[in-house]
Design a protein around this motif. Structure first.
Motif, PDB file in Angstrom:
ATOM      1  N   HIS A   1       1.490  -1.422  -0.118  1.00 54.53           N
ATOM      2  CA  HIS A   1       0.077   0.205  -0.018  1.00 54.53           C
ATOM      3  C   HIS A   1       0.248   1.141  -0.246  1.00 54.53           C
ATOM      4  O   HIS A   1       0.300   2.025  -0.157  1.00 54.53           O
ATOM      5  CB  HIS A   1      -1.021  -0.057   1.243  1.00 54.53           C
ATOM      6  CG  HIS A   1      -2.087  -0.783   0.804  1.00 54.53           C
ATOM      7  ND1 HIS A   1      -1.843  -2.510   1.345  1.00 54.53           N
ATOM      8  CD2 HIS A   1      -3.375  -0.961   0.877  1.00 54.53           C
ATOM      9  CE1 HIS A   1      -2.782  -2.696   1.076  1.00 54.53           C
ATOM     10  NE2 HIS A   1      -4.275  -2.086   1.206  1.00 54.53           N
ATOM     11  N   LYS A   2       2.199   1.333  -0.569  1.00 50.32           N
ATOM     12  CA  LYS A   2       2.520   2.438  -0.794  1.00 50.32           C
ATOM     13  C   LYS A   2       3.380   2.700   1.062  1.00 50.32           C
ATOM     14  O   LYS A   2       2.696   3.798   1.104  1.00 50.32           O
ATOM     15  CB  LYS A   2       3.063   2.967  -1.831  1.00 50.32           C
ATOM     16  CG  LYS A   2       2.633   2.079  -3.205  1.00 50.32           C
ATOM     17  CD  LYS A   2       2.797   3.839  -4.134  1.00 50.32           C
ATOM     18  CE  LYS A   2       3.011   2.810  -5.597  1.00 50.32           C
ATOM     19  NZ  LYS A   2       1.983   1.505  -5.745  1.00 50.32           N
ATOM     20  N   GLY A   3       3.149   2.256   1.890  1.00 46.54           N
ATOM     21  CA  GLY A   3       3.214   2.981   3.606  1.00 46.54           C
ATOM     22  C   GLY A   3       4.433   2.380   4.102  1.00 46.54           C
ATOM     23  O   GLY A   3       5.455   2.004   2.762  1.00 46.54           O
ATOM     24  N   HIS A   4       4.313   2.537   4.997  1.00 46.74           N
ATOM     25  CA  HIS A   4       5.432   2.580   6.370  1.00 46.74           C
ATOM     26  C   HIS A   4       5.507   2.142   7.185  1.00 46.74           C
ATOM     27  O   HIS A   4       3.855   1.856   8.435  1.00 46.74           O
ATOM     28  CB  HIS A   4       6.827   3.828   6.273  1.00 46.74           C
ATOM     29  CG  HIS A   4       7.419   3.439   7.621  1.00 46.74           C
ATOM     30  ND1 HIS A   4       8.576   2.697   7.268  1.00 46.74           N
ATOM     31  CD2 HIS A   4       7.569   3.845   8.497  1.00 46.74           C
ATOM     32  CE1 HIS A   4       9.770   2.588   8.337  1.00 46.74           C
ATOM     33  NE2 HIS A   4       9.080   3.755   9.682  1.00 46.74           N
ATOM     34  N   ILE A   5       5.935   0.857   7.873  1.00 49.37           N
ATOM     35  CA  ILE A   5       5.461   0.583   9.647  1.00 49.37           C
ATOM     36  C   ILE A   5       7.090   0.829  10.432  1.00 49.37           C
ATOM     37  O   ILE A   5       8.105  -0.065   9.690  1.00 49.37           O
ATOM     38  CB  ILE A   5       4.863  -1.228   9.928  1.00 49.37           C
ATOM     39  CG1 ILE A   5       4.039  -1.403  10.785  1.00 49.37           C
ATOM     40  CG2 ILE A   5       5.464  -1.956   8.771  1.00 49.37           C
ATOM     41  CD1 ILE A   5       3.606  -2.423  10.525  1.00 49.37           C
ATOM     42  N   GLU A   6       6.608   1.125  11.694  1.00 48.17           N
ATOM     43  CA  GLU A   6       7.745   1.129  12.413  1.00 48.17           C
ATOM     44  C   GLU A   6       7.170   0.213  13.734  1.00 48.17           C
ATOM     45  O   GLU A   6       6.014   0.523  14.346  1.00 48.17           O
ATOM     46  CB  GLU A   6       8.449   2.431  12.294  1.00 48.17           C
ATOM     47  CG  GLU A   6       6.886   4.067  13.792  1.00 48.17           C
ATOM     48  CD  GLU A   6       8.224   4.545  13.700  1.00 48.17           C
ATOM     49  OE1 GLU A   6       8.602   5.014  12.370  1.00 48.17           O
ATOM     50  OE2 GLU A   6       7.154   6.135  14.023  1.00 48.17           O
ATOM     51  N   VAL A   7       8.606  -0.251  14.672  1.00 46.62           N
ATOM     52  CA  VAL A   7       7.726  -0.342  16.628  1.00 46.62           C
ATOM     53  C   VAL A   7       8.489  -0.087  16.678  1.00 46.62           C
ATOM     54  O   VAL A   7       9.564  -0.037  16.950  1.00 46.62           O
ATOM     55  CB  VAL A   7       7.588  -1.990  16.052  1.00 46.62           C
ATOM     56  CG1 VAL A   7       9.161  -2.728  15.598  1.00 46.62           C
ATOM     57  CG2 VAL A   7       7.428  -2.213  17.531  1.00 46.62           C
ATOM     58  N   ASP A   8       8.235   0.825  17.854  1.00 36.09           N
ATOM     59  CA  ASP A   8       8.894   1.204  18.927  1.00 36.09           C
ATOM     60  C   ASP A   8       8.754  -0.080  20.601  1.00 36.09           C
ATOM     61  O   ASP A   8       7.322   0.149  20.948  1.00 36.09           O
ATOM     62  CB  ASP A   8       8.433   2.604  19.705  1.00 36.09           C
ATOM     63  CG  ASP A   8       8.778   3.159  20.795  1.00 36.09           C
ATOM     64  OD1 ASP A   8      10.062   2.802  21.137  1.00 36.09           O
ATOM     65  OD2 ASP A   8       8.836   4.064  21.169  1.00 36.09           O
ATOM     66  N   SER A   9       9.927  -0.496  20.904  1.00 31.02           N
ATOM     67  CA  SER A   9       9.215  -1.230  22.404  1.00 31.02           C
ATOM     68  C   SER A   9      10.612  -1.721  22.619  1.00 31.02           C
ATOM     69  O   SER A   9      12.175  -1.356  22.136  1.00 31.02           O
ATOM     70  CB  SER A   9       9.099  -2.876  22.229  1.00 31.02           C
ATOM     71  OG  SER A   9       8.607  -3.531  22.485  1.00 31.02           O
ATOM     72  N   ARG A  10      10.355  -1.623  23.875  1.00 32.53           N
ATOM     73  CA  ARG A  10      11.162  -2.173  24.636  1.00 32.53           C
ATOM     74  C   ARG A  10      10.803  -2.846  26.235  1.00 32.53           C
ATOM     75  O   ARG A  10      10.424  -2.427  26.557  1.00 32.53           O
ATOM     76  CB  ARG A  10      12.705  -1.166  25.908  1.00 32.53           C
ATOM     77  CG  ARG A  10      13.195   0.174  24.633  1.00 32.53           C
ATOM     78  CD  ARG A  10      13.335   1.832  26.172  1.00 32.53           C
ATOM     79  NE  ARG A  10      12.824   2.387  26.157  1.00 32.53           N
ATOM     80  CZ  ARG A  10      12.235   3.521  25.411  1.00 32.53           C
ATOM     81  NH1 ARG A  10      12.082   3.662  24.507  1.00 32.53           N
ATOM     82  NH2 ARG A  10      11.133   3.899  26.354  1.00 32.53           N
TER      83      ARG A  10
END
Length: 309
Positions: free
Chosen positions: A246-255
């Motif tokens: 879908h020409k998008g972007h995904i990111e994850v933030d975790s600790r």
């Protein structure tokens, strides 16, 4: 001595600035290596999925033909049904690889993200069960994107299933939407522009979090930290493939011990009134003496088509 002291603040500032540049360069290099690794895995998965599809099509096709020729009282029907059931499960796994590898042709249309989330809410609640609280916070105005509605629903369900398996009893699963800006990352591969207006879908849960090693591998197919019987390791890989298609972007933030947040970025689109197309009625073609050419590189698949015809 005084002259050296006067130069000390500038030297400290320069050292801090250089250290910041080195950290940023290291982070960008790691992101680029991750993008290149994912692209290599994606190409491999796409090729494997194509070959498996041909094999499974022949198994399911001939199995279905065999089943149709058997009497319902035949005790061997149960064996054929088991073969077909297992083949369909394998086909679903292969379809997940196709989605991850971005080999699918999507029929996208303007979709309101808020509406998709609202319509999927009840199903997500069933997935989460009674021990995990589902919370939904939506942007007050419609958020239109060009997307495949079914794939957006699959994106949400895969993340919900992943959270259900790792969030302890009494945890939370929170979905929210807002307007934002598209981030620009090296090796991203999307055709979107940096800082383009976009819809941001945030999915947050209260699990135990993850360290940097796990975080760098979570979108790779077949990687999982769950027990063998609790997953295939394809759920988040499919999510990654859907977003990239879908020409998008995904990111994850975790600790560790802080939970995790997935952020999905999709370009905003303006909606226009759909144009109606007038078509004249088409009559049925009259024939019966035509020749059909079957062109297929897989012998098993080609023979199946010929047998059906």
């Amino acid at each position: 001595m005084k002259d050296n002291l006067s130069r000390l603040p500038a030297a400290i500032d320069r050292a801090i600035h250089e250290a910041s540049i080195r950290r940023k360069r290291k982070r960008l290099e790691e992101q680029l290596r991750q993008a290149q690794r994912m692209e290599a895995v994606r190409l491999f998965a796409g090729g494997m999925a194509h070959d498996f599809n041909n094999i499974l099509t022949a198994i399911i096709g001939y199995g279905s033909l065999l089943r149709s020729l058997m009497h319902s009282e035949d005790p061997l029907c149960a064996y054929v049904d088991q073969i077909l059931s297992a083949s369909h499960k394998a086909a679903n796994l292969t379809q997940s690889l196709v989605t991850f590898s971005r080999k699918q042709v999507l029929n996208v249309q303007p979709v309101d993200v808020n509406t998709v989330i609202e319509n999927t809410g009840q199903l997500l609640s069933h997935i989460m069960g009674q021990d995990i609280e589902l919370r939904i916070s939506l942007y007050p105005k419609p958020l239109q994107v060009m997307a495949h509605r079914g794939h957006l629903e699959q994106f949400l369900m895969n993340l919900a299933t992943n959270s259900r398996d790792v969030v302890p009893d009494g945890g939370q699963f929170h979905i929210s939407t807002q307007l934002g800006r598209m981030p620009g990352l090296p090796g991203d591969g999307g055709s979107h522009g940096v800082n383009q207006d976009c819809v941001v879908i945030s999915v947050k849960d209260t699990d135990w979090g993850m360290d940097q090693t796990v975080k760098s591998k979570i979108f790779e197919p077949f990687f999982t930290t769950k027990e063998a019987e609790r997953g295939t390791g394809l759920g988040l890989a499919v999510v990654h493939g859907i977003i990239k298609q879908h020409k998008g972007h995904i990111e994850v933030d975790s600790r560790p011990k802080t939970g995790k947040v997935f952020r999905l970025y999709l370009p905003v689109v303006e909606t226009h009134a759909p144009q109606t197309e007038n078509r004249r009625g088409e009559g049925l073609a009259i024939g019966g003496s035509e020749t059909i050419l079957v062109a297929e590189d897989s012998d098993a698949f080609r023979n199946l088509v010929v047998d059906i015809l």
